[in-house]
Design a protein around this motif. Structure first.
Motif, short mmCIF file in Angstrom:
data_model
loop_
_atom_site.label_atom_id
_atom_site.label_comp_id
_atom_site.label_asym_id
_atom_site.label_seq_id
_atom_site.Cartn_x
_atom_site.Cartn_y
_atom_site.Cartn_z
N ASN A 197 -2.46 -10.59 -0.30
CA ASN A 197 -2.09 -10.43 1.12
C ASN A 197 -1.81 -8.98 1.50
O ASN A 197 -0.95 -8.69 2.34
CB ASN A 197 -0.89 -11.31 1.47
CG ASN A 197 -1.24 -12.79 1.49
OD1 ASN A 197 -2.41 -13.16 1.46
ND2 ASN A 197 -0.22 -13.64 1.52
N ASP A 198 -2.51 -8.07 0.86
CA ASP A 198 -2.41 -6.63 1.15
C ASP A 198 -1.03 -6.04 0.89
O ASP A 198 -0.76 -4.89 1.27
CB ASP A 198 -2.80 -6.34 2.61
CG ASP A 198 -4.23 -6.73 2.93
OD1 ASP A 198 -5.12 -6.47 2.10
OD2 ASP A 198 -4.47 -7.32 4.01
N ARG A 199 -0.14 -6.80 0.23
CA ARG A 199 1.23 -6.33 0.06
C ARG A 199 1.75 -6.43 -1.36
O ARG A 199 2.55 -5.60 -1.79
CB ARG A 199 2.18 -7.14 0.97
CG ARG A 199 1.94 -7.01 2.43
CD ARG A 199 3.11 -7.57 3.24
NE ARG A 199 3.41 -8.96 2.91
CZ ARG A 199 2.81 -10.00 3.45
NH1 ARG A 199 1.85 -9.83 4.33
NH2 ARG A 199 3.17 -11.23 3.11
N HIS A 200 1.35 -7.43 -2.08
CA HIS A 200 1.94 -7.72 -3.39
C HIS A 200 0.96 -7.33 -4.51
O HIS A 200 -0.18 -7.78 -4.52
CB HIS A 200 2.29 -9.21 -3.51
CG HIS A 200 3.12 -9.71 -2.36
ND1 HIS A 200 4.49 -9.53 -2.30
CD2 HIS A 200 2.76 -10.38 -1.23
CE1 HIS A 200 4.95 -10.08 -1.19
NE2 HIS A 200 3.92 -10.59 -0.52
N LEU A 201 1.44 -6.53 -5.45
CA LEU A 201 0.59 -6.04 -6.53
C LEU A 201 1.01 -6.64 -7.87
O LEU A 201 2.19 -6.63 -8.23
CB LEU A 201 0.70 -4.50 -6.62
CG LEU A 201 0.03 -3.84 -7.84
CD1 LEU A 201 -1.48 -4.02 -7.78
CD2 LEU A 201 0.38 -2.34 -7.88
N ILE A 202 0.02 -7.16 -8.60
CA ILE A 202 0.22 -7.61 -9.98
C ILE A 202 -0.73 -6.79 -10.84
O ILE A 202 -1.94 -6.81 -10.63
CB ILE A 202 -0.09 -9.12 -10.14
CG1 ILE A 202 0.69 -9.94 -9.12
CG2 ILE A 202 0.23 -9.57 -11.57
CD1 ILE A 202 0.25 -11.39 -9.06
N SER A 203 -0.18 -6.07 -11.78
CA SER A 203 -0.99 -5.16 -12.60
C SER A 203 -1.25 -5.74 -13.98
O SER A 203 -0.39 -6.40 -14.57
CB SER A 203 -0.28 -3.81 -12.75
OG SER A 203 -0.13 -3.18 -11.49
N GLY A 204 -2.46 -5.48 -14.49
CA GLY A 204 -2.77 -5.82 -15.88
C GLY A 204 -3.35 -7.21 -16.07
O GLY A 204 -3.33 -8.05 -15.18
#
Length: 222
Positions: A197-204
């Motif tokens: 949603n253009d806001r929440h980042l999950i990395s890896g």
């Protein structure tokens, strides 16, 4: 009303952890399918934008880039192979005959083709992305080869002749560079990066459980 999520999956064709992350995300999406809907878009990121078309031998590249020994590089690849196995993906072992899996390649044209596929439809883009991962990591084919790219496009139902036209031109080069620059400007300097949603980042390359928990929390928060 069923929540709907927009998911941008920022990744590179030559990134093994991106394969693992995508497979885990797909598992998570299957688990939450009855509780929400999601649209998945693939965004470009080049791990090695200066890589020549002929590529570089994989162990040489990894040891130079990360300052590790060949033995450490081999151990890392074995760990990746096992993680891939756990999510249902086969990473072939690098051979010494100069096959694709034994080299790292330039992926810019692959990203141009993926951009075109996205204009054809989200499902077509996803099918091409997964097929390119398999072509490189499982079958050892070069993602820099226009022949390989066009053939794989045709195999997943896209127009192979149109794919060749895209690859023979500079089509979508500006669009790919713009998207790459945008995500870098947002602080993304490693992949996979999953933006919801253009806001929440999950990395890896997270496990499916991590993705599932995040998806449920974001959907519940609206």
């Amino acid at each position: 009303m069923t929540p709907s999520l927009k998911i941008d999956f920022v990744s590179d064709i030559s990134c093994p952890w991106c394969v693992i992350g995508l497979k885990s995300l797909e598992q998570a999406l299957e688990r939450v399918a009855g509780d929400m809907t999601a649209t998945l878009h693939f965004q470009p990121f080049e791990l090695n934008p200066q890589m020549p078309l002929e590529g570089q031998e994989i162990t040489e590249h990894i040891t130079e880039k990360y300052g590790i020994t060949p033995a450490q590089a081999d151990a890392n690849r074995e760990n990746i192979r096992l993680r891939g196995e756990s999510v249902g993906f086969t990473f072939s072992k690098a051979d010494q005959r100069g096959g694709g899996r034994s080299r790292i390649y330039n992926t810019f044209d692959a990203h141009r083709l993926l951009h075109w596929a996205g204009l054809e439809g989200a499902e077509q883009q996803k099918a091409l992305k997964e097929a390119l991962f398999k072509a490189y990591f499982t079958e050892g084919q070069s993602p820099a080869s226009h022949e390989v790219l066009a053939r794989v496009a045709g195999e997943v139902g896209l127009d192979a002749a149109q794919a060749r036209e895209v690859l023979a031109s500079d089509d979508y080069a500006d669009e790919v560079r713009e998207r790459e620059a945008f995500y870098q400007s947002q602080g993304i300097h490693s992949v996979p990066a999953v933006v919801i949603n253009d806001r929440h980042l999950i990395s890896g390359g997270q496990p499916a459980e991590v993705f599932e928990q995040a998806l449920r929390q974001i959907a519940a928060a609206g």
